[in-house]
Design a protein around this motif. Structure first.
Motif, PDB file in Angstrom:
ATOM      1  N   ASP A  42       0.831  -1.209   0.000  1.00 10.71           N
ATOM      2  CA  ASP A  42       0.000   0.000   0.000  1.00 10.71           C
ATOM      3  C   ASP A  42       0.862   1.255   0.000  1.00 10.71           C
ATOM      4  O   ASP A  42       0.571   2.222  -0.713  1.00 10.71           O
ATOM      5  N   LYS A  43       1.917   1.253   0.796  1.00 13.80           N
ATOM      6  CA  LYS A  43       2.808   2.409   0.855  1.00 13.80           C
ATOM      7  C   LYS A  43       3.514   2.623  -0.484  1.00 13.80           C
ATOM      8  O   LYS A  43       3.641   3.750  -0.953  1.00 13.80           O
ATOM      9  N   GLU A  44       3.950   1.530  -1.097  1.00  9.00           N
ATOM     10  CA  GLU A  44       4.617   1.627  -2.393  1.00  9.00           C
ATOM     11  C   GLU A  44       3.673   2.185  -3.457  1.00  9.00           C
ATOM     12  O   GLU A  44       4.046   3.058  -4.246  1.00  9.00           O
ATOM     13  N   GLN A  45       2.424   1.708  -3.453  1.00  9.52           N
ATOM     14  CA  GLN A  45       1.446   2.214  -4.413  1.00  9.52           C
ATOM     15  C   GLN A  45       1.156   3.690  -4.156  1.00  9.52           C
ATOM     16  O   GLN A  45       1.046   4.483  -5.090  1.00  9.52           O
ATOM     17  N   TRP A  46       1.033   4.076  -2.896  1.00  6.73           N
ATOM     18  CA  TRP A  46       0.784   5.476  -2.550  1.00  6.73           C
ATOM     19  C   TRP A  46       1.936   6.348  -3.038  1.00  6.73           C
ATOM     20  O   TRP A  46       1.715   7.419  -3.600  1.00  6.73           O
ATOM     21  N   ASN A  47       3.184   5.889  -2.816  1.00  3.54           N
ATOM     22  CA  ASN A  47       4.345   6.662  -3.257  1.00  3.54           C
ATOM     23  C   ASN A  47       4.382   6.792  -4.770  1.00  3.54           C
ATOM     24  O   ASN A  47       4.708   7.861  -5.303  1.00  3.54           O
ATOM     25  N   ASP A  48       4.048   5.709  -5.476  1.00  2.19           N
ATOM     26  CA  ASP A  48       4.035   5.763  -6.939  1.00  2.19           C
ATOM     27  C   ASP A  48       2.990   6.752  -7.445  1.00  2.19           C
ATOM     28  O   ASP A  48       3.266   7.561  -8.337  1.00  2.19           O
ATOM     29  N   THR A  49       1.791   6.687  -6.887  1.00  2.00           N
ATOM     30  CA  THR A  49       0.748   7.612  -7.340  1.00  2.00           C
ATOM     31  C   THR A  49       1.086   9.042  -6.933  1.00  2.00           C
ATOM     32  O   THR A  49       0.780   9.979  -7.661  1.00  2.00           O
ATOM     33  N   ARG A  50       1.740   9.199  -5.778  1.00  2.00           N
ATOM     34  CA  ARG A  50       2.159  10.540  -5.361  1.00  2.00           C
ATOM     35  C   ARG A  50       3.175  11.112  -6.338  1.00  2.00           C
ATOM     36  O   ARG A  50       3.085  12.277  -6.735  1.00  2.00           O
ATOM     37  N   ASN A  51       4.131  10.275  -6.757  1.00  2.00           N
ATOM     38  CA  ASN A  51       5.121  10.724  -7.737  1.00  2.00           C
ATOM     39  C   ASN A  51       4.455  11.100  -9.054  1.00  2.00           C
ATOM     40  O   ASN A  51       4.826  12.104  -9.672  1.00  2.00           O
TER      41      ASN A  51
ATOM     42  N   ARG B  11       1.348  12.132  -9.441  1.00  2.00           N
ATOM     43  CA  ARG B  11       0.608  13.386  -9.229  1.00  2.00           C
ATOM     44  C   ARG B  11       1.552  14.577  -9.233  1.00  2.00           C
ATOM     45  O   ARG B  11       1.244  15.625  -9.797  1.00  2.00           O
TER      46      ARG B  11
END
Length: 112
Positions: A49-58, A60
């Motif tokens: 979940d953290k990895e996916q959040w970081n990817d989507t944050r990047n 964005r």
């Protein structure tokens, strides 16, 4: 002899009841697992979940930077168009496709 036989009989009964009690106490039971929520699976899920959040944050952030660049480019072009149209040079005109101020005679870029 009756006392001895009574004692033996009581001892035998006591041994049998102890065996019967032990047999029921050690009967096969299903497993009971109490988790604190900190299992390997939950840690793996949290990491994913953290990895996916970081990817989507990047992604964005990249999209926001791109939008900001485009806005800055349009803002600079808007100011350049105003300067070109207010220029004292009568041969200067604004080219909307290239977003540049050009000379009508030569087609070269003019500094307004």
């Amino acid at each position: 002899m009756t006392t001895l036989s009574k004692r033996l009989c009581l001892s035998a009964m006591l041994a049998l009841s102890t065996f019967a009690f032990a047999a029921t106490a050690s009967a096969e039971t299903s497993k009971l697992i109490i988790e604190s929520g900190d299992s390997a699976q939950s840690r793996q899920n949290a990491a994913m979940d953290k990895e996916q959040w970081n990817d989507t944050r990047n992604l964005r952030q990249k999209a926001n930077k791109r939008a900001e660049k485009e806005w800055d480019k349009e803002d600079v072009a808007f100011d350049a168009r105003d300067k070109c149209q207010q220029s004292a040079n009568v041969n200067a005109y604004w080219e909307p496709n290239t977003l540049r101020c050009l000379d009508r005679r030569t087609g070269r870029t003019v500094a307004p």
